[in-house]
Design an enzyme around this catalytic site. Sequence first.
Site, PDB file in Angstrom:
ATOM      1  N   GLU A 295      90.920  66.194 -22.642  1.00 39.61           N
ATOM      2  CA  GLU A 295      91.422  67.317 -21.845  1.00 39.61           C
ATOM      3  C   GLU A 295      90.360  68.405 -21.686  1.00 39.61           C
ATOM      4  O   GLU A 295      90.345  69.127 -20.692  1.00 39.61           O
ATOM      5  CB  GLU A 295      92.658  67.889 -22.547  1.00 39.61           C
ATOM      6  CG  GLU A 295      93.684  68.446 -21.594  1.00 39.61           C
ATOM      7  CD  GLU A 295      95.020  68.711 -22.289  1.00 39.61           C
ATOM      8  OE1 GLU A 295      95.697  67.729 -22.673  1.00 39.61           O
ATOM      9  OE2 GLU A 295      95.379  69.879 -22.447  1.00 39.61           O
ATOM     10  N   HIS A 324      90.264  43.256 -35.406  1.00 36.71           N
ATOM     11  CA  HIS A 324      90.878  41.994 -34.978  1.00 36.71           C
ATOM     12  C   HIS A 324      91.496  42.103 -33.596  1.00 36.71           C
ATOM     13  O   HIS A 324      92.293  41.257 -33.204  1.00 36.71           O
ATOM     14  CB  HIS A 324      91.899  41.550 -36.027  1.00 36.71           C
ATOM     15  CG  HIS A 324      91.246  41.285 -37.349  1.00 36.71           C
ATOM     16  ND1 HIS A 324      90.736  40.052 -37.695  1.00 36.71           N
ATOM     17  CD2 HIS A 324      90.944  42.125 -38.379  1.00 36.71           C
ATOM     18  CE1 HIS A 324      90.182  40.127 -38.904  1.00 36.71           C
ATOM     19  NE2 HIS A 324      90.280  41.385 -39.338  1.00 36.71           N
ATOM     20  N   LYS A 438     102.642  69.764 -14.854  1.00 32.80           N
ATOM     21  CA  LYS A 438     103.728  70.620 -15.357  1.00 32.80           C
ATOM     22  C   LYS A 438     104.432  71.287 -14.172  1.00 32.80           C
ATOM     23  O   LYS A 438     105.656  71.328 -14.100  1.00 32.80           O
ATOM     24  CB  LYS A 438     103.161  71.707 -16.277  1.00 32.80           C
ATOM     25  CG  LYS A 438     102.800  71.249 -17.681  1.00 32.80           C
ATOM     26  CD  LYS A 438     102.440  72.468 -18.535  1.00 32.80           C
ATOM     27  CE  LYS A 438     102.145  72.115 -19.970  1.00 32.80           C
ATOM     28  NZ  LYS A 438     101.911  73.257 -20.842  1.00 32.80           N
TER      29      LYS A 438
HETATM   30  O1  PA5 Z   1      95.712  71.841 -24.753  1.00 34.91           O
HETATM   31  C1  PA5 Z   1      96.627  72.293 -24.091  1.00 34.91           C
HETATM   32  O2  PA5 Z   1      96.674  73.488 -23.778  1.00 34.91           O
HETATM   33  C2  PA5 Z   1      97.798  71.447 -23.630  1.00 34.91           C
HETATM   34  O3  PA5 Z   1      97.605  70.102 -23.795  1.00 34.91           O
HETATM   35  C3  PA5 Z   1      99.034  71.874 -24.386  1.00 34.91           C
HETATM   36  O4  PA5 Z   1      98.840  71.702 -25.766  1.00 34.91           O
HETATM   37  C4  PA5 Z   1     100.293  71.116 -23.967  1.00 34.91           C
HETATM   38  O5  PA5 Z   1     100.393  71.031 -22.570  1.00 34.91           O
HETATM   39  C5  PA5 Z   1     101.535  71.827 -24.516  1.00 34.91           C
HETATM   40  O6  PA5 Z   1     101.544  73.142 -24.042  1.00 34.91           O
HETATM   41  P1  PA5 Z   1     102.410  74.269 -24.710  1.00 34.91           P
HETATM   42  O7  PA5 Z   1     101.942  74.470 -26.097  1.00 34.91           O
HETATM   43  O8  PA5 Z   1     102.183  75.460 -23.848  1.00 34.91           O
HETATM   44  O9  PA5 Z   1     103.830  73.800 -24.667  1.00 34.91           O
END
Ligand code: PA5
Length: 469
Positions: A295, A324, A438
């Site tokens: 990410e 394996h 989202k």
């Molecule tokens: O790294 C990030 O910001 C995202 O992957 C969030 O962790 C994930 O979308 C969850 O978001 P939130 O903590 O706002 O619910």
Amino acid sequence: MANIKQKIRLDYNNMMSEAIGEQGFTKKDFAAVEDRVDFAVNYFNEKAGTGFMGWTKLHDEQDAIVADIITAANEVRANFKNFVVLGIGGSALGPTSVFQALCHMRHNEITATRRKGAPKFYVEDNVDPERMIALLQTISLKDTCFNVITKSGSTSETMTQYLVIKNELEKAGLDPKTHIITTTSANSGNLIKISQAEGYKTFYIPDGVGGRFSELCPVGLLPAAVLGIDIAGLLEGAKFMYELCTQSENNSNMALTAAKLQYIAMNKGKNISVMMPYADGLKYISDWYSQLWGESLGKNKLMDGTPCNMGQTPVKALGVTDQHSQIQLYAEGPFDKVITFIAVDKYRKKVVIPQGCDEFPNVNFLCGHTMNELIVAERNATEYAVTKAGKLNHTIFLPVINEFTIGQLLMFFELKTAYCGFMLNIDPFDQPGVEEGKNATYALLGRPGYEEKQRELNAGNKKYKKYMM
Ligand code: PA5
């Protein structure tokens, strides 16, 4: 330096031409990226502690919060038999990986006495209805504390779980206030407002700490403290690694070196990063790393807005299990990956392989050795095999798995990710691709303010019968 004997180590011999020949790196490769490495170090130093780099201060600035977390954790331990995290992405992967690394591997199956008073632990990071029902059939609500974790305070999955659980608590005649703790941003989103209205105990996610960089703030520290994990030890490990990497010469900055190696590899078209720990306890560290690496670096524009398509696909593997299933591909398949092995010097338990099968020498040779020797031999053998095949690989060594080394490992990966993002000239701290999904979900389910997005989806989402079978 404190606890120097427990410093985690990096061995990158097998990234070099001396070890793997043609595919390996040479002095020339390092010289070619020197400018980008200098840029990354300077940019990091300039931005540390500001904007979305608040995570660089977590190991130093949380004394009061840690005390509050320990008090709350003790109350949970005294009053509840189950502790359930409701969250997703960074709000779930950190707690899961630290739990797996530092608690008994069959935590929920052993007695409360053997768990040393810790409640059973569940992390619910999906909205599969079957899983929600399974949870409700497994736990007794009156014995359960729920920790709702969301930085943005509005993620559909987490808010859905919250609504379901609150409703279930009320149906059971229980007061949600005594069963729910929230962890969220103090300044934005809906969960903070809901928490204030409902009177929930709330911990705050600092502004400069994004989801995937949040394990060392209350997101991860509260669940860890509830489980009896020494959270001061985790922070101490993180601090140790941070100082090692930022206050010493670049040549002892192992996070910078690791970032540089991946950056050179990416420039040579190695688009896959395999993470392969040789310890079940570290299995979910690979999941956490996959989010962090994927990410943070998967971006379609440079810092100045120029279009690009950056990133390196993380792949999770587990030693020896995946020897394996995956190693055949890693050894003989394309030259498109960098393998990171994680090794443990001293496992916390020892199992001697007993005598037996005397009449079968091809089995009996194992007897008298330990499972510890076997797993180490298999790691060495696999490293040898992929190195012989000319495949880029390196190894991170943990002297032992404990709070101090896990704290180091988390900080090491966070620093490595930030440095690599800056070398690539992208912003490693945003996630517009995730936000797009989202927002589309909000639109599809009719959230007010998302009407335009809904129109966009309806217009763009054409499915042709001719392509359906
Ligand atoms: O790294 C990030 O910001 C995202 O992957 C969030 O962790 C994930 O979308 C969850 O978001 P939130 O903590 O706002 O619910």
